[in-house]
Design an enzyme around this catalytic site. Structure first.
Site, PDB file in Angstrom:
ATOM      1  N   LYS A   1       0.905  -1.183   0.128  1.00  7.58           N
ATOM      2  CA  LYS A   1       0.118  -0.015  -0.055  1.00  7.58           C
ATOM      3  C   LYS A   1       0.727   1.256   0.027  1.00  7.58           C
ATOM      4  O   LYS A   1       1.838   1.358   0.862  1.00  7.58           O
ATOM      5  CB  LYS A   1      -0.953   0.026   1.385  1.00  7.58           C
ATOM      6  CG  LYS A   1      -1.804   1.089   1.284  1.00  7.58           C
ATOM      7  CD  LYS A   1      -2.702   1.035   2.668  1.00  7.58           C
ATOM      8  CE  LYS A   1      -3.788   2.146   2.765  1.00  7.58           C
ATOM      9  NZ  LYS A   1      -4.647   1.883   3.837  1.00  7.58           N
TER      10      LYS A   1
ATOM     11  N   SER B   1      -9.858   2.059   2.805  1.00  3.21           N
ATOM     12  CA  SER B   1      -8.700   2.848   2.068  1.00  3.21           C
ATOM     13  C   SER B   1      -7.637   1.934   1.282  1.00  3.21           C
ATOM     14  O   SER B   1      -7.206   2.541   0.062  1.00  3.21           O
ATOM     15  CB  SER B   1      -7.907   3.881   2.838  1.00  3.21           C
ATOM     16  OG  SER B   1      -7.018   3.147   3.864  1.00  3.21           O
TER      17      SER B   1
ATOM     18  N   SER C   1      -9.989   0.059   7.050  1.00  3.73           N
ATOM     19  CA  SER C   1      -9.457   0.077   5.670  1.00  3.73           C
ATOM     20  C   SER C   1      -8.935  -1.080   5.295  1.00  3.73           C
ATOM     21  O   SER C   1      -8.456  -0.968   3.941  1.00  3.73           O
ATOM     22  CB  SER C   1      -8.366   1.181   5.756  1.00  3.73           C
ATOM     23  OG  SER C   1      -9.067   2.288   5.809  1.00  3.73           O
TER      24      SER C   1
END
Lengths: 494, 489
Positions: free
Chosen positions: B77, B156, B180
């Protein structure tokens, strides 16, 4: 000691509290491993934590905690076993995180005290409200380029202690004494070098004025004053300004001010420079600081003898008057010098220490410190060692030289660094104790000054002193003054 | 055999046996990344770096000095700082930022032998549940039925979830502040674990809300999740909130089963308007656990309804302060101005997107003088009560079972004009962050439209082992086919 401003409407009392920012002596910063040396190349002591790079986290420097606790103990303060680091949020170019990590609601140290030694030998207690740890900011340099500002982050993250006094001071003198005493304690503890020129000790000065007996009126805060003298001047000016404001029908607003040393006055900071809502909240990157009693006691046991205790000991052991004792203990190096000096004199003279304590104190305070002050030297750099000074004392005590000659020898010692015995031998300063030689000089003086001799006989005994001077002059000061006196009195009566 | 279809565990075995090389495995995934550009799952693919690391992995495999994840292609990420590799946090304000350092979690993954294939897309500063707030554009959910509207992957960690689901990597890192990892895992039909707060170091991860952020693995199986967590977890002296506790062998716990386990079903998680298919799946999950020997008990977590508002005070408060460092002075974007304040305003006004600005404003507001007690302080007190709800429940039970999200993936563009509707996505995941507990989302079935639905298993602090074992039972019973329709031709 009471400092009063005599205004048109009567007398005004001044109320002062100080917030001192003291840089903790520590090799590395409060939350990073970067070094803290003063005067390094700009931005050469900056870790990625200090520069607030993304994802960086603070880790508390345990040595700084120990130093803060040690300072708290030195201020006879309460150590809070639970304390919390919070974030003080504001934007500035030299504050990389956009917040300063500080302690706010739960400081590591609570109430304590500092004892002031007044010139008349009495003492006065100033309360300490709290002590907390915080990070220093970096430095903005606005004078390097016509259009741009430069940022030096070397100081960013350096550990500070903020030491907040109670509003217990009543005049510039109090504040000066407090600052000096606090600095002395910090230096004894080895927790701050107290160097105000380098900024390791800075003062924020809170001042208000009031009529005697009134409640506290509005105070102003003058920020970042960086010498004892400036603190005292700032108070003097600010208090007078407030009195003038009230007496001309105006008021005093609570505000932050700056001290302009050049003009010797305080003036308000621009509103923007202080109108912050700091939005304090506990720093979620750090756990609350939890200490144990055992940890605190361990530090307490390692504390050195502090100036107040040393002063009491000097009074008891050496028979000193309180003021002399407080001068000697004001710096650890001076106190150490004095003790060493006394010990060396004891070895040489075998006299009891209560007898020579005061004498030695006078030599250190009047002669040695007097000279060092003039020369601008620290006692650590003294050209005269305690041993040499003790040699001089010994020469005096065994009547090799007179007290007057001793002063001359001391002057030569500090100039040349030579041993007093060598100086005495070289310059032929040995005291004349031969009665015959002195008698001859006395006879010669009386014979040469019949008028003065007649005056003495007529009852003017003061003339004797004048004759002593004549004889000493004739013997280049080497005659034993006791013998001179004795012989003169006898011969003048004849 | 399609290399990209392997599980992480299968790939590990294949590499050890020499059935294929790490370079072959990396190339297969890099090719898949190229082919799936349309998903926009990656901000920065790192093909060259991947090949170099894969070659090094092959050398170690040949010398029999392979480490636990030697040669495994993973995605990261883009919230993790990676040395020398652009790190954006999905934000314009970090333009051109290449860290000189490697986050602890990704360093550990490198040290375990993994091969990073790229940095994945995310909601800006991890603020979002849809991946629409990224400066680099939205990510598409690979599960969108062919010919239908584009769907969000959740957020996210939407890029990581899409990449794992679309077989662009064998596992990916995510971070989870309020859901997330788990919500996008549920939306993309994969396994996403948020470990206990303090299990993985936060050092080097761009901070959103420090007291809630936690890194975790995103994989296609529970077993893979355990393998990856083993590589990521561990105490880090550089993170004062990382826990000095030992890291157990998570992989060994996966097949432990749930016999004798007491699983709580929290009453308050039955929400008005929850789609029947989600309620049904939840009941089904409980039934599977019972069949495997667990007992289920209804429990109460009375302060659940306060979790979302509490979260939306604490997280923005911390974020408003954490994001203060993005000021245009030292790195990233700088938009000049006449004065310092103007430069700040220009930089932060242009550099931050709308959702980030909204949260910075909320956070600044709740910490302001006069509002602190009413908002932030009260929220902290409620947070304590929420954590207490869980600890009291865990006196009677060993794990909790809930849905992961109240809905399946929605279309890109939906819920955009109503932030509160968007925030509701995290209603089941947020309490877990507030209490600092481990939670996993495991795919358990499909909605009527054919979209993945996840169930969440929540465990005691530092008891990820029970969480894995429970999730594994659901995984086995659900027989969920993790292949999205676009890969079934």
């Amino acid at each position: 000691m009471s400092y009063v401003i005599h205004g048109k409407t009567g007398d005004w009392e001044v109320v002062i509290g100080l917030e001192i920012h003291a840089q903790i002596i520590s090799k590395s910063k409060l939350f990073s491993g970067a070094a803290t040396d003063f005067g390094s190349e700009p931005n050469s002591q900056v870790s990625i934590v200090d520069a607030a790079m993304p994802g960086m986290l603070p880790v508390i420097n345990e040595y700084c905690i120990e130093q803060a606790v040690r300072t708290g103990l030195g201020l006879k303060a309460r150590i809070n076993l639970h304390s919390v680091f919070e974030r003080k949020n504001y934007f500035y170019a030299d504050l990389p995180q956009g917040y300063q990590i500080s302690q706010y609601q739960h400081p590591v140290v609570g109430g304590g005290k500092v004892i002031l030694d007044l010139p008349d030998g009495t003492t006065r207690e100033i309360g300490i409200e709290r002590l907390h740890m915080e990070q220093d900011a970096g430095k903005s340099l606005h004078d390097q380029d016509p259009r741009r500002s430069f940022i030096d982050l070397n100081r960013s993250g350096v550990a500070l202690m903020e030491i907040v006094s109670k509003p217990d001071m009543r005049g510039p003198e109090d504040a000066g004494l407090y600052l000096k005493k606090l600095r002395s304690i910090l230096r004894y503890l080895g927790t701050c070098d107290g160097n105000m020129e380098q900024g390791s000790l800075r003062a924020d000065v809170n001042v208000s004025v009031r009529k005697p007996g009134e409640k506290l009126r509005t105070r102003t805060e003058t920020k970042n004053v960086n010498s004892v003298r400036f603190v005292m001047q700032a108070i003097e000016h600010e208090a007078q300004r407030q009195v003038d404001a009230y007496e001309s029908g105006g008021t005093v607003v609570q505000e932050t001010r700056l001290y302009d040393a050049g003009k010797g006055e305080t003036r308000p900071m621009r509103a923007k420079e202080f109108a912050h809502d700091y939005r304090y909240f506990p720093d979620p990157d750090l756990l609350p600081l939890e200490l144990t009693d055992a940890y605190v006691e361990g530090i307490r046991k390692s504390l050195p003898e502090l100036p107040d205790d040393k002063k009491l000991r000097f009074i008891g052991d050496f028979g000193l008057i309180p003021y002399n004792a407080s001068v000697l203990v004001s710096e650890k190096d001076i106190a150490d010098y004095y003790e060493k000096f006394v010990a060396e004199v004891l070895v040489r003279t075998k006299l009891p220490k209560e007898r020579i304590g005061t004498e030695c104190a006078n030599v250190v305070i009047n002669d040695l410190l007097g000279h060092l002050n003039k020369a601008g030297l620290d006692i650590a750099k003294s050209p005269v060692t305690p041993q040499m000074l003790a040699n001089l004392q010994a020469l005096k005590h065994d009547n090799t030289i007179s007290g007057r000659i001793a002063k001359d020898v001391f002057e030569i010692m500090v100039e040349t660094g030579k041993d007093p015995a060598d100086i005495v031998a070289e310059k032929g300063l040995k005291q004349i104790t031969d009665t015959g030689a002195i008698e001859a000089a006395v006879d010669k003086a009386i014979a040469a000054n019949p008028t003065q001799a007649a005056q003495y006989k007529a009852g003017n005994e003061k003339v004797a002193g004048w004759f002593v001077g004549q004889v000493m002059k004739a013997t280049q000061g080497k005659a034993n003054p006791g013998l001179v006196n004795e012989l003169l009195k006898k011969k003048l009566k004849d | 055999m399609t290399l990209t279809d392997l599980t992480l565990a299968e790939a590990r075995d294949g590499l050890t046996k020499g059935s294929f090389s790490a370079v072959e495995l990396a190339k297969a995934h890099l090719a898949a990344i190229e082919a799936a550009r349309g998903l926009n799952a990656f901000i920065t693919p790192t093909a060259e770096l991947a090949i170099a690391r894969a070659k090094a992995a092959d050398e170690r495999l040949a010398k029999k000095t392979a480490r636990p994840m030697e040669g495994i292609p993973v995605a990261v990420k883009d919230l993790f700082c990676t040395e020398g590799v652009l790190t954006t946090a999905g934000s314009h304000i970090l333009d051109g930022f290449k860290p000189t350092y490697e986050s602890t979690v990704t360093r550990k993954l490198i040290e375990a032998g993994t091969v990073m294939v790229g940095k994945t897309n995310l909601d800006e500063f991890a603020m979002g549940s849809s991946n629409i707030t990224s400066h680099y554009g939205p990510v598409k959910n690979p599960w969108a039925p062919p010919g239908d509207k584009d769907l969000v992957p959740g957020g996210s960690s939407g890029g990581s979830a899409a990449a794992v689901a679309a077989r662009l990597c064998l596992g990916a890192t995510g971070t989870d502040t309020g859901g997330s990892i788990r919500q996008p895992a549920a939306f993309c039909g994969i396994v996403g674990l948020k470990p206990t707060y303090g299990r993985c170091s936060r050092w080097g991860i761009v901070a959103f809300a420090s007291s809630l952020d936690q890194a975790g693995p995103m994989t296609r199986t529970v077993g893979d999740s355990a393998i990856m967590l083993n590589a990521m977890a561990g105490h880090d002296p550089k993170d004062s909130t990382s826990a000095p506790v030992p890291v157990p062998d998570f992989e060994a716990a996966v097949e432990r089963g749930v016999k004798g386990l007491r699983v709580g079903i929290p009453r308050e998680y039955t929400m008005d308007g929850m789609p029947a298919e989600i309620a049904d799946l939840w009941r089904q999950g409980a039934a599977w656990l019972k069949e495997a020997g667990a007992t289920t008990v209804e429990v109460s977590l009375p302060h659940t309804s306060y979790a979302l508002p509490t979260y939306y005070i604490i997280a923005p408060a911390e974020a408003s302060s954490n994001l203060a460092r993005y000021d245009g002075v030292r790195y990233g974007l700088r938009v000049p101005g006449e004065t310092l304040d103007e430069m700040y305003e220009n930089t932060r006004g242009e550099g931050f997107g709308k959702e980030v600005r909204r949260r910075v404003l909320i956070g600044t507001y709740v910490l302001s003088a006069g509002y602190y007690d009413a908002y932030y302080l009260k929220a902290q007190r409620v947070r304590t009560l929420i954590a207490r709800d869980f600890s009291q429940a865990f006196e009677k039970i060993d794990a909790l079972l809930t849905p992961t999200a109240p809905n399946a993936a929605f279309a890109i563009g939906e819920k955009m004009d109503d932030p509160v509707a968007m925030y509701l996505n995290d209603v089941f995941t947020v309490p877990v962050n507030l209490a600092g507990l481990p939670g996993i989302s495991v795919p358990a079935g499909l909605s009527a439209r054919g979209l993945p639905l996840g169930l969440q298993v929540i465990g005691r602090a530092f008891d990820e082992e029970t969480v894995f074992a429970t999730a594994r039972v659901i995984e086995k019973a659900a027989k969920f086919d993790t292949r999205p329709p676009c890969l079934k031709k």
